[in-house]
Design a protein around this motif. Structure first.
Motif, PDB file in Angstrom:
ATOM      1  N   GLN A   1       1.307  11.556 -23.110  1.00 61.65           N
ATOM      2  CA  GLN A   1       0.702  12.700 -22.079  1.00 61.65           C
ATOM      3  C   GLN A   1      -0.160  12.030 -20.963  1.00 61.65           C
ATOM      4  OE1 GLN A   1       2.505  15.641 -21.593  1.00 61.65           O
ATOM      5  NE2 GLN A   1       3.417  14.903 -23.348  1.00 61.65           N
ATOM      6  N   GLY A   2      -1.082  10.694 -21.793  1.00 60.60           N
ATOM      7  CA  GLY A   2      -1.902   9.678 -21.475  1.00 60.60           C
ATOM      8  C   GLY A   2      -2.114   9.496 -19.745  1.00 60.60           C
ATOM      9  N   TRP A   3      -0.883   9.549 -19.704  1.00 60.48           N
ATOM     10  CA  TRP A   3      -0.419   8.982 -17.833  1.00 60.48           C
ATOM     11  C   TRP A   3      -0.725   9.627 -16.896  1.00 60.48           C
ATOM     12  CZ3 TRP A   3       4.928   6.613 -20.335  1.00 60.48           C
ATOM     13  CH2 TRP A   3       4.988   5.936 -20.342  1.00 60.48           C
ATOM     14  N   PRO A   4      -1.791   9.415 -16.405  1.00 62.32           N
ATOM     15  CA  PRO A   4      -2.349   9.744 -15.086  1.00 62.32           C
ATOM     16  C   PRO A   4      -1.319  10.442 -14.378  1.00 62.32           C
ATOM     17  CG  PRO A   4      -3.383   8.230 -14.383  1.00 62.32           C
ATOM     18  CD  PRO A   4      -2.084   7.577 -15.651  1.00 62.32           C
ATOM     19  N   PRO A   5      -1.744  12.472 -14.117  1.00 59.16           N
ATOM     20  CA  PRO A   5      -0.354  13.137 -13.545  1.00 59.16           C
ATOM     21  C   PRO A   5      -0.061  12.651 -12.157  1.00 59.16           C
ATOM     22  CG  PRO A   5      -2.489  14.461 -14.909  1.00 59.16           C
ATOM     23  CD  PRO A   5      -2.696  12.616 -14.309  1.00 59.16           C
ATOM     24  N   ALA A   6      -0.667  11.657 -11.319  1.00 59.59           N
ATOM     25  CA  ALA A   6      -0.729  11.467 -10.341  1.00 59.59           C
ATOM     26  C   ALA A   6       0.376  10.525 -10.005  1.00 59.59           C
ATOM     27  CB  ALA A   6      -2.036  10.370  -9.834  1.00 59.59           C
ATOM     28  N   ILE A   7       0.701  10.107 -10.953  1.00 59.72           N
ATOM     29  CA  ILE A   7       1.753   9.060 -11.407  1.00 59.72           C
ATOM     30  C   ILE A   7       3.218  10.174 -11.105  1.00 59.72           C
ATOM     31  CG2 ILE A   7       3.232   7.283 -12.913  1.00 59.72           C
ATOM     32  CD1 ILE A   7       0.646   6.254 -13.497  1.00 59.72           C
ATOM     33  N   LYS A   8       4.429  10.474 -10.487  1.00 58.76           N
ATOM     34  CA  LYS A   8       4.640  10.986 -10.008  1.00 58.76           C
ATOM     35  C   LYS A   8       6.094  10.601 -10.479  1.00 58.76           C
ATOM     36  CE  LYS A   8       2.413  14.705  -8.672  1.00 58.76           C
ATOM     37  NZ  LYS A   8       2.106  15.855  -9.658  1.00 58.76           N
ATOM     38  N   TYR A   9       6.196   8.965 -10.070  1.00 54.56           N
ATOM     39  CA  TYR A   9       7.638   7.865 -10.205  1.00 54.56           C
ATOM     40  C   TYR A   9       7.325   7.252 -11.380  1.00 54.56           C
ATOM     41  CZ  TYR A   9       8.886  10.723  -6.082  1.00 54.56           C
ATOM     42  OH  TYR A   9       9.569  11.380  -5.591  1.00 54.56           O
TER      43      TYR A   9
ATOM     44  N   TYR B   1       7.602   0.200 -19.487  1.00 54.80           N
ATOM     45  CA  TYR B   1       7.316   1.544 -18.291  1.00 54.80           C
ATOM     46  C   TYR B   1       6.217   0.860 -16.715  1.00 54.80           C
ATOM     47  CZ  TYR B   1       8.699   4.121 -21.891  1.00 54.80           C
ATOM     48  OH  TYR B   1       9.627   4.644 -23.460  1.00 54.80           O
ATOM     49  N   LEU B   2       6.602   1.347 -15.753  1.00 55.31           N
ATOM     50  CA  LEU B   2       6.296   0.291 -14.578  1.00 55.31           C
ATOM     51  C   LEU B   2       5.550   1.762 -13.972  1.00 55.31           C
ATOM     52  CD1 LEU B   2       8.320  -2.329 -13.841  1.00 55.31           C
ATOM     53  CD2 LEU B   2       6.561  -2.347 -15.294  1.00 55.31           C
ATOM     54  N   GLN B   3       4.270   1.842 -12.854  1.00 54.19           N
ATOM     55  CA  GLN B   3       4.081   2.976 -12.384  1.00 54.19           C
ATOM     56  C   GLN B   3       4.782   2.775 -11.663  1.00 54.19           C
ATOM     57  OE1 GLN B   3       0.011   2.350 -12.413  1.00 54.19           O
ATOM     58  NE2 GLN B   3      -0.509   3.284 -10.560  1.00 54.19           N
ATOM     59  N   GLY B   4       5.851   3.943 -11.549  1.00 51.63           N
ATOM     60  CA  GLY B   4       6.249   3.930  -9.366  1.00 51.63           C
ATOM     61  C   GLY B   4       5.693   4.331  -8.705  1.00 51.63           C
ATOM     62  N   ASN B   5       5.207   4.515  -8.031  1.00 56.53           N
ATOM     63  CA  ASN B   5       3.371   5.267  -6.830  1.00 56.53           C
ATOM     64  C   ASN B   5       2.611   5.298  -7.500  1.00 56.53           C
ATOM     65  OD1 ASN B   5       4.582   7.634  -8.895  1.00 56.53           O
ATOM     66  ND2 ASN B   5       2.714   8.160  -7.289  1.00 56.53           N
ATOM     67  N   ASP B   6       1.635   5.275  -6.271  1.00 57.13           N
ATOM     68  CA  ASP B   6       0.309   4.878  -6.158  1.00 57.13           C
ATOM     69  C   ASP B   6      -0.745   5.880  -7.341  1.00 57.13           C
ATOM     70  OD1 ASP B   6      -2.113   4.323  -6.555  1.00 57.13           O
ATOM     71  OD2 ASP B   6      -2.157   3.927  -4.196  1.00 57.13           O
ATOM     72  N   ASP B   7      -1.306   5.981  -7.759  1.00 56.60           N
ATOM     73  CA  ASP B   7      -1.817   6.866  -8.189  1.00 56.60           C
ATOM     74  C   ASP B   7      -3.167   7.685  -7.823  1.00 56.60           C
ATOM     75  OD1 ASP B   7      -3.097   5.284  -9.926  1.00 56.60           O
ATOM     76  OD2 ASP B   7      -3.201   6.391 -11.314  1.00 56.60           O
ATOM     77  N   ASN B   8      -3.770   6.515  -7.018  1.00 52.70           N
ATOM     78  CA  ASN B   8      -5.189   6.792  -6.266  1.00 52.70           C
ATOM     79  C   ASN B   8      -6.072   6.803  -7.442  1.00 52.70           C
ATOM     80  OD1 ASN B   8      -4.122   7.205  -3.615  1.00 52.70           O
ATOM     81  ND2 ASN B   8      -3.123   8.958  -4.106  1.00 52.70           N
ATOM     82  N   ALA B   9      -5.028   5.904  -8.336  1.00 50.92           N
ATOM     83  CA  ALA B   9      -7.050   5.703  -9.179  1.00 50.92           C
ATOM     84  C   ALA B   9      -7.771   4.688  -8.616  1.00 50.92           C
ATOM     85  CB  ALA B   9      -6.452   4.965  -9.976  1.00 50.92           C
ATOM     86  N   PRO B  10      -8.869   4.846  -8.544  1.00 55.66           N
ATOM     87  CA  PRO B  10      -9.384   3.405  -8.392  1.00 55.66           C
ATOM     88  C   PRO B  10      -9.216   2.016  -8.770  1.00 55.66           C
ATOM     89  CG  PRO B  10     -11.322   4.610  -9.697  1.00 55.66           C
ATOM     90  CD  PRO B  10     -10.456   5.629  -9.636  1.00 55.66           C
ATOM     91  N   ASP B  11      -8.271   1.627  -8.352  1.00 56.31           N
ATOM     92  CA  ASP B  11      -7.958   0.337  -9.726  1.00 56.31           C
ATOM     93  C   ASP B  11      -7.659  -1.042  -8.389  1.00 56.31           C
ATOM     94  OD1 ASP B  11      -6.810  -1.341 -11.571  1.00 56.31           O
ATOM     95  OD2 ASP B  11      -5.228  -0.307 -11.705  1.00 56.31           O
ATOM     96  N   PRO B  12      -7.832  -1.992  -8.565  1.00 56.02           N
ATOM     97  CA  PRO B  12      -7.845  -3.026  -7.929  1.00 56.02           C
ATOM     98  C   PRO B  12      -6.950  -3.465  -7.755  1.00 56.02           C
ATOM     99  CG  PRO B  12      -9.601  -3.460  -9.473  1.00 56.02           C
ATOM    100  CD  PRO B  12      -8.913  -2.529  -9.191  1.00 56.02           C
ATOM    101  N   GLU B  13      -6.196  -3.064  -9.480  1.00 56.30           N
ATOM    102  CA  GLU B  13      -4.559  -4.307  -9.776  1.00 56.30           C
ATOM    103  C   GLU B  13      -3.936  -3.519  -8.863  1.00 56.30           C
ATOM    104  OE1 GLU B  13      -4.029  -4.679 -13.700  1.00 56.30           O
ATOM    105  OE2 GLU B  13      -5.812  -5.038 -14.037  1.00 56.30           O
ATOM    106  N   TRP B  14      -3.276  -2.338  -9.071  1.00 52.83           N
ATOM    107  CA  TRP B  14      -2.844  -1.859  -7.838  1.00 52.83           C
ATOM    108  C   TRP B  14      -2.347  -2.246  -6.596  1.00 52.83           C
ATOM    109  CZ3 TRP B  14       1.267   1.653  -8.748  1.00 52.83           C
ATOM    110  CH2 TRP B  14       1.978   2.080  -7.155  1.00 52.83           C
ATOM    111  N   VAL B  15      -3.486  -3.146  -5.614  1.00 53.05           N
ATOM    112  CA  VAL B  15      -2.800  -3.945  -4.195  1.00 53.05           C
ATOM    113  C   VAL B  15      -2.234  -5.143  -5.127  1.00 53.05           C
ATOM    114  CG1 VAL B  15      -3.859  -5.189  -2.251  1.00 53.05           C
ATOM    115  CG2 VAL B  15      -5.077  -3.088  -3.425  1.00 53.05           C
ATOM    116  N   ALA B  16      -2.506  -5.845  -5.783  1.00 53.70           N
ATOM    117  CA  ALA B  16      -1.716  -6.752  -6.515  1.00 53.70           C
ATOM    118  C   ALA B  16      -0.663  -7.013  -6.866  1.00 53.70           C
ATOM    119  CB  ALA B  16      -3.040  -7.846  -7.472  1.00 53.70           C
TER     120      ALA B  16
END
Lengths: 216, 186
Positions: A127-135, A170-185
């Motif tokens: 349940q802790g996975w951010p709701p903005a992760i839709k996929y 489990y891999l994050q399927g979409n950007d959750d717009n969290a301030p996470d610089p790792e997403w870019v890489a």
């Protein structure tokens, strides 16, 4: 209330019987060392804080003067696997070949699923996975894995280094717009893993997916 | 004089009281803190493992909570018991981990599986663990503390900084969910 529910207490203790060797006997020693480290840090902290601040200031000024400035955006380093379908929903990332090329796995399958599907199908949904992760990309693997080759953040060596035969990543399927610089890489950032010695779960095969990729 | 000697003798046998250990630990005595901590590590690790599922992550949570408790020992009110206060810190550390985006459930070795259905009053084995996982985080905490660790409701309330009524209400809701799961044969 306890008296009326003694059966529940007994069922819980039986269901969560972790054996007498849990937690690890050296846990207290590890805590003691950590506290001692903290005390040392406090004692020397003020001296080093001053020195570090001075060094940092020099580095910042030097770096600003020497490093060439670039206005080009950072390139995503994802290497899409050719076997992935091209009609993925907009904004959905494609796992890199490295994320799916575990040499210890004899069978690997990846499924792209919506949050709604995963949360109602997967018994381990977090349940802790951010709701903005839709996929989510859920990658199931069979093989012989050790604690070291399961994708996870660096943690102390476990007290029970036994092999696992089944791993779900489990891999994050979409950007959750969290301030996470790792997403870019790493657009399909690993956000979780479950591992056990059970068989390939039927629910994974039955799970409704937007993409189903058999890698090995 | 005799009374005095007797008190000293009892102290020699029983060791220092919890309040004495707390007083010494607050004054910076690391050994006193470890003596306080030792009997509480097992319940803390088990509680964290029920809540998190992952044995290593649970041990990490307890380690982190123990260091935090050492630093915050000054906040423990004089006369208060150490265990509910410490387990409260463990639960908050577990919540921090659960709020994080990383999640892992490593299962070794296999825990006992569910017994065949009978006229049992509650689910058992894996069925019960699955039903507990489906409770809300707050419900899971009160169930683990009250029914698994046998903590008094007043102590659970103190640990979680809730009123006794709020803990009872969470327990009642959790029990309803667990009974529903039993009825569904989940």
């Amino acid at each position: 209330m306890t008296g009326d529910y003694a059966d529940l207490s007994s069922a819980l203790r039986s269901a969560y019987d972790f054996g007498s060797d849990y937690p690890h006997p050296r846990l207290l020693a590890a805590i003691s060392a950590e506290i001692a480290k903290g005390q040392e840090r406090r004692a020397t902290g003020w001296f080093f804080a001053g020195a570090a601040a001075a060094v940092l200031a020099v580095l910042i000024v030097t770096g600003f003067l020497l490093i060439p400035h670039s206005s080009q955006p950072v390139q995503r380093v994802a290497t899409p696997s050719p076997s992935f379908p091209s009609n993925l929903p907009p904004g959905v990332c494609v796992p890199t070949a490295e994320q799916l090329a575990d040499p210890n796995a004899t069978r690997i399958e990846a499924k792209l699923v919506t949050r709604e599907t995963l949360s109602t199908t997967d018994p381990n949904f977090h349940q802790g996975w951010p709701p903005a992760i839709k996929y989510f990309w859920v990658v199931a693997e069979v093989g012989v894995f050790s604690f070291d080759n399961i994708p996870r953040p660096p943690l102390p060596t476990p007290s029970t280094p036994k092999p696992f035969h089944f791993v779900l990543s489990y891999l994050q399927g979409n950007d959750d717009n969290a301030p996470d610089p790792e997403w870019v890489a790493h657009p399909c950032r690993a956000i979780g893993v479950t591992a056990n010695n059970g068989a390939w779960p039927a629910w994974f095969d039955q799970m409704e997916s937007l993409a189903d990729v058999k890698i090995r | 004089m005799r009374v005095c000697l007797r008190i000293r003798y009892e102290r020699l046998i029983e060791g220092p009281s919890e309040q004495e250990l707390i007083r010494r630990a607050k004054a910076g005595d690391k050994l006193a803190y470890e003596e306080l901590l030792q009997p509480n590590l097992k319940p803390a690790a088990r509680l964290a493992r029920v809540l998190l599922g992952d044995p290593s992550e649970a041990e990490d949570a307890v380690q982190e909570a123990s260091v935090k408790a050492w630093r915050k020992l000054g906040n423990l009110r004089t006369g208060s018991s150490f265990q509910p206060w410490f387990l409260g810190i463990v639960v908050r550390q577990v919540r921090t981990i659960q709020r994080g985006s990383w999640w892992s459930v490593i299962r070794v070795p296999s825990l006992p599986s569910a017994a065949p259905p009978t006229d049992r009053p509650w689910l058992e084995g894996e069925d019960l663990r699955r039903a507990v996982r489906r409770l809300s985080a707050g419900q899971r905490e009160v169930v683990a503390m009250h029914f698994y660790l046998d903590m008094r409701i007043e102590d659970v309330a103190a640990s979680l900084r809730l009123s006794v009524a709020a803990v009872k209400s969470r327990i009642n809701r959790a029990l309803r969910e667990l009974r529903t799961a039993l009825a569904e044969g989940s």
